[in-house]
Design an enzyme around this catalytic site. Structure first.
Site, mmCIF file in Angstrom:
data_model
loop_
_atom_site.group_PDB
_atom_site.id
_atom_site.type_symbol
_atom_site.label_atom_id
_atom_site.label_comp_id
_atom_site.label_asym_id
_atom_site.label_seq_id
_atom_site.Cartn_x
_atom_site.Cartn_y
_atom_site.Cartn_z
ATOM 1 C CG ASN A 179 11.769 27.818 5.564
ATOM 2 O OD1 ASN A 179 10.807 28.508 5.857
ATOM 3 N ND2 ASN A 179 12.969 28.055 6.036
ATOM 4 N NE ARG A 201 16.333 26.781 -4.615
ATOM 5 C CZ ARG A 201 15.701 27.842 -5.116
ATOM 6 N NH1 ARG A 201 16.010 29.052 -4.680
ATOM 7 N NH2 ARG A 201 14.779 27.703 -6.035
ATOM 8 C CG HIS A 220 22.143 30.891 1.383
ATOM 9 N ND1 HIS A 220 21.024 30.390 0.774
ATOM 10 C CD2 HIS A 220 22.831 31.539 0.410
ATOM 11 C CE1 HIS A 220 21.022 30.714 -0.504
ATOM 12 N NE2 HIS A 220 22.112 31.407 -0.747
ATOM 13 C CG ASP A 231 23.400 31.793 -3.830
ATOM 14 O OD1 ASP A 231 23.583 32.409 -2.755
ATOM 15 O OD2 ASP A 231 22.506 30.949 -3.979
ATOM 16 C CD GLU A 260 8.367 9.241 15.318
ATOM 17 O OE1 GLU A 260 9.474 9.213 15.896
ATOM 18 O OE2 GLU A 260 7.316 8.799 15.820
ATOM 19 C CG HIS A 284 22.265 24.140 4.368
ATOM 20 N ND1 HIS A 284 21.118 24.451 3.672
ATOM 21 C CD2 HIS A 284 22.375 22.795 4.341
ATOM 22 C CE1 HIS A 284 20.558 23.327 3.253
ATOM 23 N NE2 HIS A 284 21.306 22.311 3.643
ATOM 24 C CE1 TYR A 342 15.379 26.200 5.232
ATOM 25 C CE2 TYR A 342 14.599 25.113 3.254
ATOM 26 C CZ TYR A 342 15.016 26.256 3.906
ATOM 27 O OH TYR A 342 15.069 27.447 3.233
ATOM 28 C CE LYS A 350 19.155 27.271 7.068
ATOM 29 N NZ LYS A 350 19.709 27.743 5.789
ATOM 30 N NE ARG A 377 -1.527 -1.398 3.688
ATOM 31 C CZ ARG A 377 -1.691 -1.024 4.960
ATOM 32 N NH1 ARG A 377 -2.795 -0.444 5.354
ATOM 33 N NH2 ARG A 377 -0.732 -1.232 5.833
#
Length: 182
Positions: A48, A58, A61, A169, A28, A117, A130, A70, A23
């Site tokens: 986010n 990306r 940062h 960036d 978790e 990151h 995140y 994060k 199925r």
């Protein structure tokens, strides 16, 4: 949830126990008491969700004030996810760690506050979600140059391709010129 240690002791990979049958599956993704006891005693205040196409990079940062820890994962597609220790007094200062996160492997990476990151999308597209330990504050955001020669991050970018970057960036700082956490 199983914890996989990385080359940077404070960065952790979390591999969930997946229960599946014909199925589908169940897993978790977060449990506050377990996370605080086994990973980090933090509180998350913001979630986010981003979607990016193949070849988008990306990062890298970080926020000098309102630093964010994060807990990151991919729910569709695959990315190469990277953390760089920006904590001047840390034994792993200036070190990076990268790993593939995907909807298939269902792994998460814990990136503590004090790290830059970023991620590169290796699949056709990817959805990245995140949890953050502090609110996004663009006025405090910094951007490291993704291809800084000192960091020498081994991005899985094909030799004939260039990553797609945002304007900020494109002009990220070199690690040697960046501002660090003290």
């Amino acid at each position: 949830m199983n914890i996989i240690e990385t080359t940077i002791p404070d960065v952790k990979i979390l591999a969930p126990k997946v229960f599946g049958d014909n199925r589908g599956f169940f897993l978790e993704t977060f449990r506050d008491d377990w996370f605080k006891e086994n990973v980090a005693d933090v509180a998350f205040v913001q979630d986010n969700h981003s979607k990016s196409s193949h070849g988008i990079l990306r990062g890298m940062h970080y926020q000098l004030k309102q630093a964010q820890g994060k807990l990151v994962r991919v729910i569709s597609g695959e990315v190469y996810d990277v953390a760089v220790d920006m904590r001047k007094n840390s034994p792993s200062f200036g070190q990076s760690f990268g790993t593939l996160l995907s909807a298939e492997n269902k792994r998460q990476m814990w990136v503590p506050a004090g790290f830059a990151h970023g991620f590169y999308v290796t699949s056709e597209s990817a959805e990245f979600v995140y949890k953050c330990t502090n609110y996004y504050a663009p006025e405090f955001e910094q951007s490291l140059l993704w291809n800084d020669p000192t960091l020498a991050i081994n991005w899985p970018i094909p030799a004939n391709e260039k990553p797609l970057l945002s304007a900020k960036d494109e002009v990220g700082k070199l690690f040697k010129d960046a501002e660090y956490y003290l």
